[in-house]
Scaffold this motif. Sequence first.
Motif, PDB file in Angstrom:
ATOM      1  N   THR A 137       0.840  -1.208   0.000  1.00  0.00           N
ATOM      2  CA  THR A 137       0.000   0.000   0.000  1.00  0.00           C
ATOM      3  C   THR A 137       0.869   1.249   0.000  1.00  0.00           C
ATOM      4  O   THR A 137       2.079   1.198   0.223  1.00  0.00           O
ATOM      5  N   LEU A 138       0.199   2.381  -0.213  1.00  0.00           N
ATOM      6  CA  LEU A 138       0.911   3.656  -0.149  1.00  0.00           C
ATOM      7  C   LEU A 138       1.524   3.851   1.234  1.00  0.00           C
ATOM      8  O   LEU A 138       2.666   4.317   1.352  1.00  0.00           O
ATOM      9  N   ASP A 139       0.783   3.458   2.263  1.00  0.00           N
ATOM     10  CA  ASP A 139       1.321   3.593   3.617  1.00  0.00           C
ATOM     11  C   ASP A 139       2.565   2.730   3.803  1.00  0.00           C
ATOM     12  O   ASP A 139       3.536   3.134   4.450  1.00  0.00           O
ATOM     13  N   ASP A 140       2.534   1.517   3.220  1.00  0.00           N
ATOM     14  CA  ASP A 140       3.718   0.647   3.305  1.00  0.00           C
ATOM     15  C   ASP A 140       4.930   1.359   2.700  1.00  0.00           C
ATOM     16  O   ASP A 140       6.046   1.296   3.218  1.00  0.00           O
ATOM     17  N   LEU A 141       4.689   2.008   1.586  1.00  0.00           N
ATOM     18  CA  LEU A 141       5.806   2.659   0.907  1.00  0.00           C
ATOM     19  C   LEU A 141       6.328   3.852   1.710  1.00  0.00           C
ATOM     20  O   LEU A 141       7.537   4.107   1.740  1.00  0.00           O
ATOM     21  N   ASP A 142       5.404   4.544   2.360  1.00  0.00           N
ATOM     22  CA  ASP A 142       5.851   5.637   3.234  1.00  0.00           C
ATOM     23  C   ASP A 142       6.752   5.087   4.342  1.00  0.00           C
ATOM     24  O   ASP A 142       7.788   5.675   4.668  1.00  0.00           O
ATOM     25  N   ALA A 143       6.359   3.936   4.887  1.00  0.00           N
ATOM     26  CA  ALA A 143       7.150   3.328   5.962  1.00  0.00           C
ATOM     27  C   ALA A 143       8.543   2.943   5.460  1.00  0.00           C
ATOM     28  O   ALA A 143       9.549   3.143   6.140  1.00  0.00           O
ATOM     29  N   ILE A 144       8.593   2.406   4.229  1.00  0.00           N
ATOM     30  CA  ILE A 144       9.895   2.021   3.660  1.00  0.00           C
ATOM     31  C   ILE A 144      10.758   3.259   3.435  1.00  0.00           C
ATOM     32  O   ILE A 144      11.947   3.287   3.756  1.00  0.00           O
ATOM     33  N   ARG A 145      10.110   4.294   2.939  1.00  0.00           N
ATOM     34  CA  ARG A 145      10.857   5.524   2.680  1.00  0.00           C
ATOM     35  C   ARG A 145      11.450   6.078   3.986  1.00  0.00           C
ATOM     36  O   ARG A 145      12.612   6.473   4.032  1.00  0.00           O
ATOM     37  N   GLY A 160      10.314 -13.222  -6.095  1.00  0.00           N
ATOM     38  CA  GLY A 160       9.253 -13.286  -7.103  1.00  0.00           C
ATOM     39  C   GLY A 160       9.108 -11.935  -7.769  1.00  0.00           C
ATOM     40  O   GLY A 160       9.927 -11.032  -7.604  1.00  0.00           O
ATOM     41  N   LEU A 161       8.000 -11.858  -8.511  1.00  0.00           N
ATOM     42  CA  LEU A 161       7.692 -10.631  -9.223  1.00  0.00           C
ATOM     43  C   LEU A 161       7.751  -9.368  -8.364  1.00  0.00           C
ATOM     44  O   LEU A 161       8.475  -8.419  -8.647  1.00  0.00           O
ATOM     45  N   LEU A 162       6.980  -9.423  -7.262  1.00  0.00           N
ATOM     46  CA  LEU A 162       6.891  -8.231  -6.433  1.00  0.00           C
ATOM     47  C   LEU A 162       8.180  -7.967  -5.674  1.00  0.00           C
ATOM     48  O   LEU A 162       8.551  -6.824  -5.451  1.00  0.00           O
ATOM     49  N   GLY A 163       8.871  -9.041  -5.312  1.00  0.00           N
ATOM     50  CA  GLY A 163      10.128  -8.887  -4.585  1.00  0.00           C
ATOM     51  C   GLY A 163      11.137  -8.116  -5.419  1.00  0.00           C
ATOM     52  O   GLY A 163      11.837  -7.225  -4.924  1.00  0.00           O
ATOM     53  N   LEU A 164      11.197  -8.464  -6.690  1.00  0.00           N
ATOM     54  CA  LEU A 164      12.152  -7.788  -7.558  1.00  0.00           C
ATOM     55  C   LEU A 164      11.751  -6.331  -7.749  1.00  0.00           C
ATOM     56  O   LEU A 164      12.591  -5.439  -7.830  1.00  0.00           O
ATOM     57  N   GLU A 165      10.435  -6.108  -7.792  1.00  0.00           N
ATOM     58  CA  GLU A 165       9.983  -4.727  -7.905  1.00  0.00           C
ATOM     59  C   GLU A 165      10.369  -3.944  -6.641  1.00  0.00           C
ATOM     60  O   GLU A 165      10.810  -2.795  -6.716  1.00  0.00           O
ATOM     61  N   ALA A 166      10.237  -4.599  -5.502  1.00  0.00           N
ATOM     62  CA  ALA A 166      10.610  -3.950  -4.245  1.00  0.00           C
ATOM     63  C   ALA A 166      12.113  -3.671  -4.203  1.00  0.00           C
ATOM     64  O   ALA A 166      12.558  -2.617  -3.743  1.00  0.00           O
ATOM     65  N   ALA A 167      12.899  -4.640  -4.727  1.00  0.00           N
ATOM     66  CA  ALA A 167      14.353  -4.445  -4.738  1.00  0.00           C
ATOM     67  C   ALA A 167      14.707  -3.230  -5.580  1.00  0.00           C
ATOM     68  O   ALA A 167      15.579  -2.426  -5.235  1.00  0.00           O
ATOM     69  N   ASN A 168      13.999  -3.103  -6.677  1.00  0.00           N
ATOM     70  CA  ASN A 168      14.222  -1.942  -7.532  1.00  0.00           C
ATOM     71  C   ASN A 168      13.903  -0.654  -6.774  1.00  0.00           C
ATOM     72  O   ASN A 168      14.624   0.338  -6.863  1.00  0.00           O
ATOM     73  N   ALA A 169      12.823  -0.717  -6.006  1.00  0.00           N
ATOM     74  CA  ALA A 169      12.425   0.464  -5.233  1.00  0.00           C
ATOM     75  C   ALA A 169      13.519   0.826  -4.229  1.00  0.00           C
ATOM     76  O   ALA A 169      13.876   1.994  -4.077  1.00  0.00           O
ATOM     77  N   LEU A 170      14.077  -0.183  -3.577  1.00  0.00           N
ATOM     78  CA  LEU A 170      15.147   0.090  -2.611  1.00  0.00           C
ATOM     79  C   LEU A 170      16.336   0.740  -3.315  1.00  0.00           C
ATOM     80  O   LEU A 170      16.950   1.679  -2.823  1.00  0.00           O
ATOM     81  N   LYS A 171      16.632   0.211  -4.507  1.00  0.00           N
ATOM     82  CA  LYS A 171      17.726   0.764  -5.281  1.00  0.00           C
ATOM     83  C   LYS A 171      17.455   2.232  -5.610  1.00  0.00           C
ATOM     84  O   LYS A 171      18.334   3.083  -5.514  1.00  0.00           O
TER      85      LYS A 171
END
Lengths: 853, 123
Positions: A137-145, A160-171
């Motif tokens: 969720t958007l809130d999840d992303l705020d927490a990561i940020r 998986g799919l979403l994990g790689l997307e998350a890794a990209n986000a961390l990058k």
Amino acid sequence: MKPGISSIKSETLIIIGNGMVGHHCVEQLIERGAMAHYDIHVYGEERQRAYDRVHLSEYFGGRDAESLALCQPDLYDTHGVHLHLGVQVLDIDRDNQEIITSAGRQRYDRLVLATGSFPFVPPIPGAEGNSRLVYRTLDDLDAIRDAAVSARRGVVVGGGLLGLEAANALKSLGLEAHVVEFAPRLMPVQLDDQGGAALKARIEALGVGVHLNRATSEIVPGEEYAYRMNFNDGEYLETDLIVFSAGIRPQDALARSASLEVGERGGVIIDDDFRSSDPTIYAIGECASWNGSCFGLVAPGYSMARNLALQLVGAQHECFAGADMSTKLKLLGVDVGSIGDAHAATPGAKSYRYIDEANNSYRRLVVSADNSRVIGAVLVGDNSYYDTLLQYAQNGIKLPADPSSLILPLSDGAPTLGADALPDTATLCSCHNVSKGAVCCAIDAGCTDLGELKAQTKAGTGCGGCAALVKQVFEHELSARGVEVDKSLCEHFAHTRQELYDIVRVNRITRFDELLAKHGRGHIGCDICKPAVGSILASCWNQPITDPTLVPLQDTNDTFMANMQKNGTYSIVPRIAGGEITPDKLITLGAVAKKYDLYTKITGGQRIDLFGAQLHQLPDIWGELIDAGFETGHAYGKSLRTVKSCVGSTWCRYGVQDSVGMAIRLENRYKGLRAPHKIKFGVSGCTRECAEAQSKDIGVIATENGWNLYVSGNGGMRPRHAELFATDLDDATLIRYIDRYLMFYVRTADKLQRTSVWRESIEGGLDYLKEVIIEDSLDLAAELEAQMQLVVDRYECEWANALADPEKLKRFRTFVNDQRGDPDIHFVKERGQPRPARASELQLIPVTQEASS
Amino acid sequence: MTQLHTDNTARAVSWRPLCERRDLVADSGVVAWLDEAQVALFHLPSTDQGEQLFALENRDPKSGANVIGRGIVGSLKGELVIASPLYKQHFRLKDGSCLEYPEQRLRAWPVRINGDLVEIAEA
Ligand SMILES: Cc1cc2nc3c(=O)[nH]c(=O)nc-3n(C[C@H](O)[C@H](O)[C@H](O)COP(=O)(O)OP(=O)(O)OC[C@H]3O[C@@H](n4cnc5c(N)ncnc54)[C@H](O)[C@@H]3O)c2cc1C
Ligand code: SF4
């Protein structure tokens, strides 16, 4: 509740969940006039109104929550839909038909569950706070940020799919990113081992750490970083934050507590009409379990929402029948695609694989047991193949003779399935269920703008994966209706080349001026229509192109029957059929080249090219060549160029047929044929294919029993493998098929269209061509053969013809009033031969001096 | 005597013979030598304005090669043009200006057919 409103409406409809699918259902309900029947209430646990979760990661790429929203802020209000945001539904009281929130109870007549999924976090001791983040969720992303602010390294659990997307986000947040995966490969659901390996290599190349076969046993405080993840193999990895992306689970908590039936692996069990075990309660989207599966993609959810809305307003709807889980994504900038049965689990399925270890590209094509249909595919590294493969799979389109061509690299990009090869029922956009037929309808209703089309049909506005295809179909259909592409040859003829060809043939027209007067505009024509008509006239009647009425039509190369080079001189290529030449003729070529000081070079088509002749020298040179038995090679024409051959059975220990003999026979048969573009042949004496026949317009390869015929190959700028057309032909049948094939090409191709492009533009493709040429489905074969025979019978060497006519030779004068040659043509010597002087050399080098380069 | 090409000919000019009429090729070009210059001659026996003859510089400004006389004669949007055989840009027969690239321009001469002769004037 406003009594005024509820009193006119007969029923209260409550939707729990304002995610993508719940929102889509509301939109559909509004559109179908449901507001007249229902008082609609929507409860959403998240603070934000429905947003585009599919593009959630763009939140880190600069998009804000508002721009991700799926509708205008006032949409619900305008239509009288009551939206309760930030309100969690705590329970359902089925006996009283009420839902319970912290604010109290509300009665429903019908209830829709659209509660989506939640991220699964494995129970690992020590996972909490910044070591237990999720990505949904958007809130999840705020927490990561927030967590990333003080972090250097981040780990994603789940490859998986979403994990790689998350890794990209961390990058993208500036962290050193790592992916920890339990399985032995990345994206275990969608990819096979090789695909996973290619993806891993690509991702590692981007600086993302990939750790496979790793199960985290506990999370403890770290030494260099905040946390240490201990793996069960004794290894560890330290990090400042951990995002779990180890799969999602259907959000079925309400259903469980209300004792609705849930699936073995979770999810509210629904029937084909989206009804749960309680007939007043429906479930759609990721929280629903149909036939034992939940669907973690937006397209099936949208389909459920649409059909439920139809059902709720009493309109005809389609029963749910499962969904296609094909996906294509760009993960960390790497294309990944998975279609249908990617693991070839279907009994008898066969696979074709393309592995490019240099570039870490991988493609796998899974076909049915009878080799007739695409049933699955895996793509890593290049998704340009995806659309075509998906259409093959979804629409059951019959495979080409050589299925591997669908995944083999082509220098002009992935193969595309012509938009017209798709049936009207083909789904272009599965998110919004837009078929090709619907796009056609919109166009017929006056839509001529892609943006407008998207607004009207919503095609391409869901996950966006179909955007390229929608555009392609849209443009193709527009031009098919004559909207965008004006197919007029030029301002003088409002006809296509094909139409002009028919006019010329049917009306037996032999002159340009006659055609222009009867079927065109103006008196003169131009440099587009003149050569095109010149070519048509030649294809039909094969009169010498130097005839006075034909001369003004020709390009300079055809006019002077030589190839103009950059300094205005010409090159000369006599025919050397099949590449076979006697020593005497070789000597003649050498002697002529020497006498006229011509640069000589062997061509790719097994001939010899003589460069540097001035206009007035051409007749003399050709006089000598013709005396020695040569004839024109048509290197200047849009016509048959060469038939390349290998030595075949005569000399080669592998050869099974006389390829040189066949090449010469073919070259001599078709040498006079003028066509929309140049034509090249190749003949090989066995499957080793030394003549490279499969890169030619017509390729002939010897077999034990005769000849295999390949068609529509191409080398050059847009290489294309020729396709196998017919096998084990005897000589006569081979020639009959080539007669028909070439004449059909001459008749129906566009101007300057090579056989390869023509073939790709043909509706029905190779199968259709086989029907026309082999099975004679158009009852045309005899006519095509007769036409070819006419061209063959009328063959005459153009140069011999011109040399016999002083009037024609008049044109071959550099100056009509002076004997001299062009004084501006200068050569210098290089490697013992003349070549045009460069501008910079003109003042410096006397004509005879050798350039020292 | 037919005066075929009227541009620039209002002034008194002195005509001189260039080549013979039979050297021309209908609806196409030939090249004549004129004191170090190369003149491409285009003969159109039947346009909507009757028989016409044009003379342009033979040198293609783009390639630097002397090839204009070997291009294709045509009409585009009502103007008579010659397409350069190398790079296919178009020049107006009436004044040598280029349709696509205004910076490219060919010299144009007044020419006429006088009996059996083609005559040219210094512009
Ligand atoms: C990062 C990311 C990338 C994705 N990429 C793709 C992709 O490329 N292609 C694709 O097809 N799919 C993709 N998906 C999946 C896609 O987003 C989902 O399939 C889709 O959002 C499902 O819609 P839904 O409405 O069923 O669930 P959701 O969108 O999750 O909506 C459910 C909503 O219900 C709310 N809710 C739950 N319980 C309650 C309750 N008790 N009371 C009130 N509200 C409640 C939730 O808060 C949530 O807002 C992606 C998902 C993520 C997270
Ligand atoms: S194609 Fe076969 S027959 Fe021809 S040269 Fe090669 S090996 Fe020999």
